[in-house]
Scaffold this motif. Structure first.
Motif, mmCIF file in Angstrom:
data_model
loop_
_atom_site.group_PDB
_atom_site.id
_atom_site.type_symbol
_atom_site.label_atom_id
_atom_site.label_comp_id
_atom_site.label_asym_id
_atom_site.label_seq_id
_atom_site.Cartn_x
_atom_site.Cartn_y
_atom_site.Cartn_z
ATOM 1 N N THR A 16 0.808 -1.220 0.000
ATOM 2 C CA THR A 16 0.000 0.000 0.000
ATOM 3 C C THR A 16 0.841 1.271 0.000
ATOM 4 O O THR A 16 0.345 2.345 -0.347
ATOM 5 N N GLY B 232 2.605 0.344 -4.014
ATOM 6 C CA GLY B 232 1.801 -0.107 -5.142
ATOM 7 C C GLY B 232 2.481 -1.173 -5.976
ATOM 8 O O GLY B 232 1.999 -1.525 -7.057
ATOM 9 N N GLU C 123 -8.150 -4.427 -3.653
ATOM 10 C CA GLU C 123 -7.355 -3.498 -2.841
ATOM 11 C C GLU C 123 -6.281 -2.832 -3.682
ATOM 12 O O GLU C 123 -6.070 -1.612 -3.619
ATOM 13 N N SER C 124 -5.615 -3.607 -4.511
ATOM 14 C CA SER C 124 -4.548 -3.081 -5.352
ATOM 15 C C SER C 124 -5.093 -2.107 -6.385
ATOM 16 O O SER C 124 -4.464 -1.089 -6.691
ATOM 17 N N THR D 277 -5.643 1.089 -4.734
ATOM 18 C CA THR D 277 -4.361 1.733 -4.433
ATOM 19 C C THR D 277 -3.819 2.469 -5.649
ATOM 20 O O THR D 277 -3.352 3.601 -5.551
ATOM 21 N N ARG D 278 -3.879 1.835 -6.815
ATOM 22 C CA ARG D 278 -3.285 2.426 -8.021
ATOM 23 C C ARG D 278 -4.221 3.352 -8.779
ATOM 24 O O ARG D 278 -3.773 4.132 -9.618
ATOM 25 N N LYS E 131 1.025 5.351 -4.144
ATOM 26 C CA LYS E 131 0.749 5.045 -2.741
ATOM 27 C C LYS E 131 -0.756 5.066 -2.499
ATOM 28 O O LYS E 131 -1.482 5.858 -3.113
ATOM 29 N N ASN E 132 -1.231 4.204 -1.621
ATOM 30 C CA ASN E 132 -2.638 4.204 -1.241
ATOM 31 C C ASN E 132 -3.054 5.605 -0.778
ATOM 32 O O ASN E 132 -2.346 6.248 0.002
ATOM 33 N N GLN E 133 -4.211 6.082 -1.246
ATOM 34 C CA GLN E 133 -4.623 7.462 -0.992
ATOM 35 C C GLN E 133 -5.419 7.632 0.307
ATOM 36 O O GLN E 133 -5.812 8.740 0.643
ATOM 37 N N HIS E 134 -5.664 6.553 0.984
ATOM 38 C CA HIS E 134 -6.492 6.609 2.185
ATOM 39 C C HIS E 134 -5.613 6.754 3.437
ATOM 40 O O HIS E 134 -4.487 7.227 3.354
#
Length: 529
Positions: A30, A33, A108-109, A112-113, A290-293
């Motif tokens: 996460t 990516g 999930e991936s 993320t992307r 990178k994960n935006q959350h």
């Protein structure tokens, strides 16, 4: 027959090794990516499935749970019960379990992307929120809102297939559907839960209607449109899950140019909870792929706790950091002398309660006075506005959460129904938001929780209720009008909430710590009455 000590010893060691490796891989996936880490995470999940799917282990576990000696030993019994919650849903076909993990990781991936597209240009979640919070013209707002839903089209079919697969697992384990099994594994009583939800729906209905009517009147003036033309994109975020800023109140300037990370660290230090080590291990700023959350993760239940965030210098990210570090300090101060399986929060709802109690503080006037440049005169002017803003935010969040809980409940009852229509029927019922004419898209699938954190949202609601109960309990314990800056606050939380970990059930924890079980009256007193 194997003894409890033998059974727990070998399994616990293996669980600890695999869980740590899985957490590390998830963190790397996460934050970068990169596919190699996604594959490593899948591998670790497969190995955990392999462990928990053992029929021989499961039979031994059931024998131990029925053993009077184990039943008399609270620490042993609690570990066995928690293991039962892991083994039970993993007894069905391993091929199916593997397919679920792979699909969850794919989704999930993809989140993320994913970067939404507006006029052919990639935009981040932060940029979409910026448009919805500042743009005056309706067309750019519509484009931003629709862009925020693009990910839904990409993942919806896989989420539906996940629901079908999860239901098959639940049926093999003897449950009506995955929703029912999930509540059981979370030690939640479905009847009690929906009794609470029904009460919240009824008690918030009229206050929410009044609040939203006032908000809609403000929005029609702001955007120069008729009330009948208000659409989902005229609200402050893509799901109307957070309150827009009141016309007379904008807290962002108080955080402009501030070091959000340092402020969060200082606050926790001031109440006797050291978070410096957590922040030192964390990844807090925006970066491509990178994960935006935002989330908090306890890597090893031994002190390696990290926060992922994408900080900007505004009130939303200040609140989010307080929230995530709230999770982190809970994990940090659990009694490390306990067995590995007990070194976690008592329940998801209890750690959410701490996070929510902390996240609320950016709308606490005592907190603002201490940690921003607000003057005494400005504080006096802002106090009623902040109270109104927080109350509005709680109403909006509860009504949004009711959408999520009821949607998942109905989706697992029948994943093959028209989920797009179900989603908008619930949005219109609970949030009073009109569906755009002719729209039939899987907007529900744009909410990452439905695919990758299933049957979770009720814990946010219950967490808010517990946060209010804690708020009054801490004030009563300290005998003061505020717990901001009071080191006794940390002492209370460590001793009463954090230290026991999962050695007791969440309801026992509340009764021991606060003198009663979960009581919605405190939330209603704080935000509804």
């Amino acid at each position: 027959m194997v003894t409890a000590a033998q059974f727990l010893g070998t399994r616990q060691e293996r669980i600890e090794t695999l869980s740590k490796a899985a957490a590390e891989a998830y963190w790397k996936a996460t934050t970068t990516g990169e596919e190699q880490y996604e594959q490593e995470y899948i591998k670790m999940q497969h190995e955990l499935i392999e462990l928990f799917s053992s029929k021989e282990d499961y039979a031994a576990l059931k024998e131990l749970l029925a053993d009077p000696k184990c039943q008399r030993n609270g620490v042993v019994l609690r570990q066995l019960i928690l293991l039962d919650h892991e083994y039970t849903p993993n007894q069905p076909d391993k091929t199916l379990l593997t397919a679920i993990v792979e699909t969850e990781t794919e989704i999930e991936s993809e989140f993320t992307r994913f970067r939404a597209q507006i006029d052919g240009q990639a935009v981040s979640d932060n940029e979409i929120l910026g448009i919805l919070q500042t743009e005056i013209k309706s067309e750019p707002r519509r484009q931003a809102w629709e862009a925020s839903k693009q990910i839904g089209n990409q993942v919806a079919e896989r989420v539906i297939e996940l629901a079908r697969m999860r239901n098959r697992i639940a049926a093999e384990a003897g449950y009506k559907n995955y929703y029912a099994m999930s509540l059981a594994m979370q030690e939640l009583d479905g009847r009690e839960l929906f009794t609470i939800l029904k009460r919240l729906e009824e008690l918030t209905d009229e206050p929410f209607r009044r609040m939203k009517a006032k908000l809609d009147e403000q929005l029609t003036r702001k955007f120069g449109i008729a009330e009948s033309d208000l659409m989902p994109w005229h609200y402050a975020d893509p799901f109307f899950q957070e309150a827009p800023t009141l016309e007379e109140l904008d807290l962002d300037p108080y955080f402009k140019g501030k070091d959000i990370e340092a402020l969060a660290c200082q606050f926790f230090q001031d109440i006797g909870l050291n978070a410096a080590d957590i922040l030192a291990h964390s990844d807090l700023y925006e970066r491509e792929n990178k994960n935006q959350h935002a989330y908090c993760i306890d890597i090893d239940h031994a002190g390696d706790i990290r926060v992922l965030a994408n900080i900007r210098d505004n009130e939303w990210w200040m609140s989010t950091m307080l929230h995530e570090i709230g999770h982190g300090v809970y994990d940090k101060y659990i009694d490390r002398t306990m067995p590995y399986l007990l070194r976690t929060p008592a329940h998801t709802l209890t750690t959410e309660a701490i996070a929510m109690l902390m996240g609320r503080l950016t709308k606490n006037i005592d907190w603002l006075i201490r940690y921003t440049d607000i003057s005494a005169e400005e504080a006096e002017r802002l106090t009623p506005l902040i109270d109104e803003q927080l109350g509005m935010g709680m109403l909006i969040f509860i009504r949004w959460s009711l959408v999520m809980v009821h949607f998942e409940h109905e989706m697992y009852h029948n994943p093959d129904q028209d989920l797009n229509a179900l989603w908008w029927s619930l949005v219109e019922r609970f949030q009073l938001i009109r569906k755009p004419e002719g729209r039939s898209a899987p907007d529900w699938a744009a909410k990452i929780h439905i695919g990758t954190a299933p049957v979770y949202y009720q814990n946010y609601i219950l967490g808010e209720l517990m946060a209010s109960q804690l708020h009054y309990s801490i004030l009563d314990e300290l005998g003061r009008p505020s717990y901001i800056g009071e080191r006794s606050t940390g002492v209370f939380l460590i001793r009463r909430i954090f230290h026991p970990g999962a050695s007791v059930t969440w309801n026992e924890l509340l009764k021991n710590a606060l003198g009663e079980g979960l009581n919605p009256d405190y939330f209603i007193q704080q935000f509804i009455d």
